[in-house]
Design an enzyme around this catalytic site. Structure first.
Site, PDB file in Angstrom:
ATOM      1  CD  GLU A 431     -30.875 -28.891  38.893  1.00 38.44           C
ATOM      2  OE1 GLU A 431     -31.912 -29.548  38.633  1.00 38.44           O
ATOM      3  OE2 GLU A 431     -30.381 -28.048  38.114  1.00 38.44           O
ATOM      4  CD  GLU A 507     -26.350 -23.869  40.362  1.00 41.23           C
ATOM      5  OE1 GLU A 507     -25.918 -24.341  39.288  1.00 41.23           O
ATOM      6  OE2 GLU A 507     -26.775 -24.564  41.286  1.00 41.23           O
TER       7      GLU A 507
HETATM    8  C1  IPT Z   1     -26.227 -27.134  38.188  1.00 40.15           C
HETATM    9  C2  IPT Z   1     -26.105 -27.670  39.581  1.00 40.15           C
HETATM   10  O1  IPT Z   1     -27.063 -27.111  40.416  1.00 40.15           O
HETATM   11  C3  IPT Z   1     -24.766 -27.436  40.176  1.00 40.15           C
HETATM   12  O2  IPT Z   1     -24.638 -28.217  41.333  1.00 40.15           O
HETATM   13  C4  IPT Z   1     -23.672 -27.744  39.194  1.00 40.15           C
HETATM   14  O3  IPT Z   1     -23.728 -29.092  38.883  1.00 40.15           O
HETATM   15  C5  IPT Z   1     -23.887 -26.938  37.964  1.00 40.15           C
HETATM   16  O4  IPT Z   1     -25.114 -27.248  37.401  1.00 40.15           O
HETATM   17  C6  IPT Z   1     -22.863 -27.232  36.892  1.00 40.15           C
HETATM   18  O5  IPT Z   1     -21.561 -27.174  37.325  1.00 40.15           O
HETATM   19  S1  IPT Z   1     -27.485 -28.084  37.413  1.00 40.15           S
HETATM   20  C7  IPT Z   1     -27.388 -27.799  35.697  1.00 40.15           C
HETATM   21  C8  IPT Z   1     -27.723 -29.073  34.969  1.00 40.15           C
HETATM   22  C9  IPT Z   1     -28.358 -26.773  35.264  1.00 40.15           C
END
Ligand code: IPT
Length: 991
Positions: A431, A507
């Protein structure tokens, strides 16, 4: 700015504290090199140090670095530790941790940081052993991790400064090290220019949080080594070449392979390759006359070929998690036992991959991954997410002034970790938007290590990466990507390139609170589309901090609990394990969904099939056990002798004779056959007998329990209506008791304490709609109490203040003549008016005495399960205390529901209690508090047991989804309002 600065800092024409707000990654540092342990002299500098926390640069101790400084008024601290945490004996807490997700906790004005910049002054004396080899070579001070910026002095002289919290830094000690007593002084700043590059979603904690050592570097020793251990899947040969920066006499030996090579020399030999499933390592040594470095070599080839990510020529499927380093007492300081525990837990839950979100871990973790077998995406310590909240203005990723810092971070990670076979991809960071500095990192990495693909999610066009990576794409989009039919890239020139890449979800399935739901549906896509090579659940662990209430009860703190003015609350608690590493129901579900072998049982043909979904390993490590249960009680068991199934293949096997016989023997109850795959022998990560996979099939169903005999009529005496074992209030139609047991306030219930996934959502919060519609404050208006010849009917209208939408609820109570002890309820529900959202739940809630605190049930279990999180629940008979049915999510919310319950008994210590019967099934929750209490609580310690148990008997619940960050509940699992009928029986029983 006026500051009091120490004289030794003063260099004419130069502000000695400039480094704090300088974009420069550091000064006076040694070039980065591979992380290894050698036989050269070394001195561990971990332990107790002198410590003082200054409020900012204006508050520094004058002459702090002077060898003879008096420490009056100083405290001590443990190294390594995070100074805001007090989990390490001898390390009292200084300041307080703070949690933010994206937002910077200071004004965004790069590279400047606030004047309120907590600065730790660390000092430690050490005595060199008498045989320290002063005459030979040099010595370096190595810091494995300091958050976020530091400068250091040895015996009063400044050695340099550094940034890059989760990366190693070495400093030469030329001419400064003395025999005997030495004094090391390190100044660590919480905030620095580097903080702009370290905006990961986690607690802000600071200090020397990884180890510090003094390392002798003998002349003619080994300064760096790069093991290239390729595997040729066609010939089965390993191709070994070891590059080294070393004395001219360096040799590399691999005794097991009979190899003795010079640096740069290539050897081809037959080997067993390394994979996460078969982590074969060969012990090797690189040695000169001056130094000896043990190496562990794993031969494997990672490639992107024909649109797929392959290892050793085969497509791999990543069943991964994102892992932050976290411990509820010591924060980001982890000991080896904790790292090992993480890996064992992962392996035991069928996880085969880790993304080291969002920084390189302690390198011990990678050595353990090499040994025990996990695919690793090693991610650089880089995230500039907070700039996003300002429209990405001034994002360092696109600013040439930060280029050196970006490249420095990448090279320090790659150089440190390049010899770990478990690392199959490099990730530029997380990010951080887009920009040329990221491209430069990728270019450098491709040049330095062409044998590993480069990953970065933030550039959706995938211009300079080797895999297409995304986060939280929903099922539909993942399906389109799987068919290579996704939306075009922003830059049309890149479309062909991106479409040719393999796809991973770096993720997905946000594991916040109860959930994540929808895992099975993702897994099906990964198995269906070769391009979809799996993903990494967000995330491994809840980053809760252990705290205690004033009366000594423990709980885990989250954002805001330390009084932070800006914070993101419990968004930091979104892991598959609780902070103390207890598996959450989400982890148990994930384990089932990603089983490496799939068992299918076909009762009609009396066969079992086993598909080995592993990419390399055969099934020789497994045994196959079968068991038949009748009404949840075991009646027969045995073992199936399956042939060894090679990776990717399926075998069909007829049931063994014993099983056929047992399956054909009716016993009178609902009968299930379960086949389980368990480890045949002890493995390094789990003992023999550990269950890897399972499947169940129904052998024999039971006819519906519901009686058909006519019901009896209620008898009135005064205010009471008696119907079989039950008593009702004649006016309100309320049930009062069943036999000896008070059963009160039984009525329609639509409410659940919203889960994190109900509360949050990219497309709005469903919980807000529920609350606006008043589902948490429904009023029950009794319209009619109608005793009849075959029972009692109570008609009610259930609605919230201010709205004309309502549920018509008709309760029909009956006691069939042939089972005079059993009370049946048929509840008919009809929505009237507008109900434009799915319902949280549909069922009844009642209270019973708190003494009925043991629950035995025949149904799905043992853990909680919801419509889209029920893969891991198997049908059997289970027993639990009411306390044991509760899942202690850090932020209290709906939890603990058991599904597909055929019958349940709630009993007291004498075994007396109530039986609840499904017709055929119901969902069950039993709690010592109400859903309203759960909803109001902020931590589990807010929940105080009441003088009753609250029993929910549900026809259905809304699914869970993972809308707290990602897609909501899939259509198939939504509880849409409509006419519905719940039938359930009650009976007083003795166990
Ligand atoms: C995503 C982040 O990469 C991760 O660090 C964590 O914050 C997660 O979201 C949520 O828990 S970023 C998200 C705005 C797509």
């Amino acid at each position: 700015m006026t500051t009091s600065r120490s004289a030794a800092d003063a260099v004419p024409g130069h502000d000695p504290l400039d480094y704090v707000e300088s974009r420069s990654p550091g000064d006076g540092r040694q070039p980065p090199r591979a992380g290894f342990v050698s036989d050269a002299a070394a001195l561990d500098l971990d332990g107790t140090w002198q410590f003082r926390l200054a409020a900012g640069l204006h508050d520094l101790t004058p002459g702090f670095e002077a060898p003879d400084l008096a420490h009056a008024g100083w405290g001590t601290i443990a190294v390594p530790s995070c100074w805001q945490l007090d989990g390490i004996p001898g390390a009292p807490r200084h300041g307080a941790p703070a949690y933010t997700n994206q937002v910077f906790p200071f004004p965004v004005d790069p590279p400047r940081v606030p004047d309120a910049n907590p600065t730790g002054e660390y000092r430690r004396e050490f005595t060199l052993p008498e045989d320290w080899p002063f005459e030979d070579g040099a010595s370096v001070l190595r810091f494995e991790g300091v958050d976020s910026c530091f400068a250091l002095w040895l015996n009063g002289a400044r050695l340099g400064d550094g940034k890059g919290s989760r990366l190693p830094t070495e400093f030469g000690t030329a001419g400064l090290l003395r025999p005997g007593r030495n004094v090391l002084a390190v100044r660590v700043h919480q905030w620095s220019a580097g903080s702009y590059l370290e905006d990961q979603d986690m607690w802000w904690v600071s200090g020397i949080f990884r180890s510090v050592r003094l390392l002798h570097r003998p002349s003619g020793g080994i300064d760096d080594v790069f093991v290239h251990a390729d595997f040729d899947p066609v010939t089965g040969e390993g191709v070994l070449r070891v590059d080294a920066v070393a004395g001219p006499d360096a040799r590399i030996t691999v005794p097991e392979l009979g190899l003795d090579l010079a640096p740069g020399e290539t050897a081809r030999v037959p080997v067993q390759p390394w994979t996460a499933e078969t982590p074969r390592l060969y012990d090797a040594v690189i040695a000169t006359a001056a130094e000896r470095v043990p190496l562990r070599v794993g031969f494997r080839r990672v490639a992107v070929e024909d649109g797929l990510l392959t290892v050793n020529g085969r497509r791999i499927l990543l069943r991964g998690v994102n892992r932050h380093e976290w411990h509820p007492e010591t924060g980001r300081t982890l000991d080896r036992a904790t790292m090992l525990q993480d890996i064992e837990l992962m392996k035991r839950h069928n996880i085969n991959a880790v993304r080291t979100s969002h920084y390189p871990p302690d390198r011990t973790f990678l050595s353990l991954c090499d040994e025990l077998g996990l695919w690793v995406i090693d991610e650089c310590d880089l995230e500039t997410h907070g700039f996003h909240l300002n429209g990405w203005r001034d994002n360092p990723s696109a600013d040439p002034a930060w280029r050196e810092a970006y490249l420095d971070r990448m090279s320090r990670m790659v150089e440190r970790d390049k010899n770990h076979p478990s690392v199959i991809m490099w990730s530029l960071g997380n990010e951080s938007g887009t920009g040329d500095n990221l491209r430069a990192m990728a270019d450098w990495t491709h040049e330095r290590d062409p044998a590993r693909p480069v990953h970065y999610e933030g550039d959706w066009d995938s211009g300079y990466v080797d895999v297409y990576s995304r986060m939280y794409a929903d099922h539909d989009e993942t399906d389109r990507i799987g068919r290579r039919a996704e939306e075009p890239t922003t830059d049309p020139e890149l479309d062909g390139h991106r479409r040719s890449l393999p796809f991973i979800l770096c993720e997905y399935a946000h594991a916040m609170g109860n959930g994540p739901g929808g895992l099975s549906e993702y897994q099906r896509l990964f198995e269906q589309h070769p391009r979809c090579q799996g993903g990494f659940v967000w995330e491994w662990i809840d980053h809760g901090i252990r705290q205690h209430t004033p009366d000594g009860r423990g709980f885990f703190a989250y954002g805001g609990d330390f009084g932070e003015p800006v914070h993101d609350s419990n968004f930091v608690a979104d892991g598959l394990v609780f902070p103390d590493r207890t598996p959450s129901p989400g982890l148990v579900e994930y384990k089932k969904v990603i089983e490496p072998v799939s068992i299918a049982i076909d009762a009609a043909s009396a066969t079992v099939s086993v598909r080995n979904g592993q990419d390399f390993a055969d099934t020789a490590a497994l045994r196959w056990l079968w068991q038949i249960e009748d009404g949840g009680e075991p009646v027969a068991d045995g073992e199936c002798a399956f042939p060894v199934v090679p990776a990717g293949e399926t075998v069909f096997v007829p049931w063994p004779a014993e099983l056929r016989k047992a399956a054909g023997t009716a016993a009178g109850g609902e009968r299930w056959l379960t086949v389980r795959a368990v480890l045949a022998t002890d493995l390094p990560w789990a003992p023999a007998g550990h269950e890897v996979a399972w499947q169940q099939t129904l052998l024999e169903a039971l006819p519906a329990v519901r009686a058909v005999a006519p019901g009896s009529a209620p008898v009135r005496s005064g205010r009471l209506l008696t119907l079989g074992p039950a008593e009702f209030d004649v006016r309100s139609g309320r049930l009062a008791r069943i036999g000896e047991h008070a059963v009160e306030e039984l009525r329609l219930d639509l409410w659940r304490a919203p889960t994190d996934n109900d509360l949050r959502g990219w497309r709005g919060s469903v919980a807000e709609r529920w609350r606006a519609a008043g589902l948490d404050r429904l009023e029950h208006k009794v319209l009619a109490v109608e005793p009849g010849a075959d029972g009692l009917t109570v008609r009610a209208r259930v609605a919230a203040a201010g709205t004309d939408a309502a549920m018509a609820a008709d309760y029909r109570w009956s006691v069939p003549e042939d089972t005079p002890d059993r009370l049946w309820l048929t509840l008919e529900v009809r929505p009237t008016g507008e109900w434009p959202f799915p319902l949280p739940r549909l069922g009844v809630r009642a209270t019973v005495a708190p003494s009925l605190s043991t629950v035995t049930w025949f149904g799905a279990g043992p853990g909680e399960a919801y419509p889209d999180t029920r893969a891991a629940a198997r049908v059997s008979r289970f027993r639990s205390s009411v306390a044991g049915l509760q899942t202690p999510y850090l932020f209290p919310q709906e939890n603990g529901a058991r599904t597909d319950v055929r019958w349940a008994r709630l009993t007291d210590e004498a075994g007396e209690g109530l039986l609840v019967l499904g017709a055929p099934h119901f969902g069950l929750s039993v709690r010592p508090w109400t859903s309203e209490d759960l909803d109001a609580a902020r931590h589990p310690t807010d929940l105080v047991p009441r003088d009753a148990l609250y029993v929910n008997v549900d026809l259905a619940q809304q699914g869970i989804g993972s809308a707290s960050c990602g897609p909501g509940v899939l259509p198939a699992h939504r509880l849409l309002p409509g006419p519905a009928v719940l039938t359930v029986g009650f009976q007083a029983v003795t166990d």
